[in-house]
Design a protein around this motif. Structure first.
Motif, short mmCIF file in Angstrom:
data_model
loop_
_atom_site.label_atom_id
_atom_site.label_comp_id
_atom_site.label_asym_id
_atom_site.label_seq_id
_atom_site.Cartn_x
_atom_site.Cartn_y
_atom_site.Cartn_z
N LEU A 46 -8.66 9.09 0.03
CA LEU A 46 -9.15 8.41 -0.91
C LEU A 46 -8.20 7.69 -1.44
CD1 LEU A 46 -12.09 8.45 -2.06
CD2 LEU A 46 -11.77 10.47 -3.46
N ASP A 47 -7.13 8.35 -1.92
CA ASP A 47 -6.12 7.71 -3.12
C ASP A 47 -5.80 6.66 -1.66
OD1 ASP A 47 -6.33 9.20 -5.16
OD2 ASP A 47 -4.65 10.85 -4.29
N ALA A 48 -5.22 6.81 -1.35
CA ALA A 48 -4.73 5.13 -0.11
C ALA A 48 -5.96 3.37 -0.24
CB ALA A 48 -4.14 5.71 1.11
N VAL A 49 -7.15 4.24 -0.39
CA VAL A 49 -8.12 3.47 -0.11
C VAL A 49 -8.64 3.11 -1.91
CG1 VAL A 49 -10.75 2.99 -0.07
CG2 VAL A 49 -9.52 4.13 2.16
N LYS A 50 -8.52 3.99 -2.80
CA LYS A 50 -8.55 3.06 -4.08
C LYS A 50 -7.34 2.39 -4.74
CE LYS A 50 -8.67 6.83 -6.91
NZ LYS A 50 -8.19 7.27 -7.79
N ASP A 51 -6.10 2.63 -3.48
CA ASP A 51 -5.35 1.76 -4.02
C ASP A 51 -5.61 0.50 -3.03
OD1 ASP A 51 -3.54 3.41 -5.18
OD2 ASP A 51 -2.27 4.07 -3.63
N ALA A 52 -5.46 0.27 -1.84
CA ALA A 52 -6.20 -1.20 -1.45
C ALA A 52 -6.75 -1.76 -1.80
CB ALA A 52 -6.22 -0.29 0.39
N ALA A 53 -8.25 -1.41 -2.35
CA ALA A 53 -9.24 -1.55 -3.04
C ALA A 53 -9.09 -2.28 -4.32
CB ALA A 53 -10.55 -1.05 -3.78
N GLU A 54 -7.93 -1.41 -5.03
CA GLU A 54 -7.30 -2.37 -6.18
C GLU A 54 -6.32 -3.67 -5.54
OE1 GLU A 54 -6.03 1.29 -9.82
OE2 GLU A 54 -5.13 0.90 -8.08
N ALA A 55 -5.48 -3.80 -4.14
CA ALA A 55 -4.65 -4.65 -4.24
C ALA A 55 -6.39 -5.56 -3.49
CB ALA A 55 -4.25 -4.35 -3.11
N GLN A 56 -7.01 -5.63 -2.93
CA GLN A 56 -8.09 -6.30 -2.70
C GLN A 56 -9.28 -6.92 -3.48
OE1 GLN A 56 -10.34 -4.60 0.20
NE2 GLN A 56 -8.97 -5.38 2.24
N GLY A 57 -8.74 -6.50 -4.96
CA GLY A 57 -9.48 -7.02 -6.62
C GLY A 57 -10.73 -6.89 -6.82
N MET A 107 0.59 -0.80 0.09
CA MET A 107 -0.10 -0.02 -0.55
C MET A 107 0.76 1.19 -0.36
SD MET A 107 -2.88 1.02 3.03
CE MET A 107 -3.72 -0.26 2.70
N SER A 108 0.70 2.18 -0.78
CA SER A 108 1.92 3.13 -1.00
C SER A 108 1.56 4.54 0.66
CB SER A 108 1.27 3.77 -2.25
OG SER A 108 -0.08 4.84 -2.33
N VAL A 109 2.13 5.21 0.51
CA VAL A 109 1.79 5.97 1.58
C VAL A 109 1.71 7.21 1.22
CG1 VAL A 109 2.18 7.14 4.24
CG2 VAL A 109 2.32 4.58 3.72
N ALA A 110 0.76 7.89 1.29
CA ALA A 110 1.20 9.59 1.01
C ALA A 110 0.88 10.47 1.71
CB ALA A 110 -1.08 9.90 0.66
N THR A 111 2.19 10.98 1.74
CA THR A 111 1.85 12.67 2.61
C THR A 111 1.87 14.15 1.70
OG1 THR A 111 4.16 11.10 3.24
CG2 THR A 111 3.80 13.29 4.43
N PRO A 112 0.88 14.25 1.53
CA PRO A 112 0.67 16.15 1.32
C PRO A 112 1.34 17.02 1.27
CG PRO A 112 -1.19 14.98 2.16
CD PRO A 112 -0.43 14.11 2.74
N ALA A 113 1.58 18.16 0.59
CA ALA A 113 2.27 18.37 0.80
C ALA A 113 1.06 20.08 1.61
CB ALA A 113 3.08 19.65 -0.35
N THR A 114 1.02 20.42 3.32
CA THR A 114 0.86 21.50 3.61
C THR A 114 1.09 22.94 3.46
OG1 THR A 114 1.93 21.04 5.81
CG2 THR A 114 -0.13 19.71 5.06
N PRO A 115 0.21 23.65 3.78
CA PRO A 115 -0.07 25.17 3.75
C PRO A 115 1.21 25.50 4.97
CG PRO A 115 -1.91 24.89 3.56
CD PRO A 115 -1.72 23.46 3.84
#
Length: 162
Positions: free
Chosen positions: A115-126, A1-9
């Motif tokens: 949301l992007d991490a859930v999408k990645d997990a959903a793909e990994a779960q088929g 699972m990828s881990v996202a770290t967005p930039a913050t202001p």
């Protein structure tokens, strides 16, 4: 699972990241769930929510999964999902039950990272897709989901207490 770290202001003193929930997070997740329920005008969460979530998330056969945004041990938000089956598609999909970021941390990119991490997990779960709902009055969430590429499907959600 990828881990996202967005930039913050404003760059925080302690970095934050999206990661899978751990049993030690359960009290904080229960507090976030209570804040989420209050935001949506739902009833209070059960007093034993943390122990209920422990069985569902970390039992021998998990029924659900959860990701959190962790900044130095402080949880800023969470997303939870379960696998479901679509008769119309004849395929599994992920039902995104909750996606919530605490008020002071909205618009920092954490909702999209979750949301992007859930999408990645959903793909990994088929899963074939991710499905969810949001209250029709929550125009900020609706705009957010549209910007993320989601398509709205008008329906009325029902609940039948047992």
């Amino acid at each position: 699972m990828s881990v996202a770290t967005p930039a913050t202001p404003a760059i925080p003193a302690v970095p934050a990241a999206v990661r899978p929930a751990a049993p030690a997070d359960l009290p904080a997740i229960a507090r976030l769930c209570a804040a989420h329920a209050a935001f949506e005008g739902a009833g209070p969460v059960p007093a034993d929510l943390a122990s209920r979530l422990e069985r569902a998330l970390f039992g021998p056969n998990p029924r659900a999964w959860c990701l959190v945004v962790d900044r130095g041990g402080e949880l800023l938000g969470y997303a939870s999902w379960s696998r479901e089956f679509s008769t119309w598609q004849g395929a599994d999909h992920v039902h995104l039950d909750c996606l919530f970021v605490a008020e002071p941390h909205r618009r920092e990119g954490w909702g999209r990272a979750l949301l992007d991490a859930v999408k990645d997990a959903a793909e990994a779960q088929g899963a074939a897709e991710v499905q969810w709902q949001t209250p029709d009055w929550n125009t900020d969430a609706i705009r957010f989901y549209h910007r993320a590429g989601a398509l709205g499907r008008p329906k009325v959600r029902f609940s039948l207490p047992l």
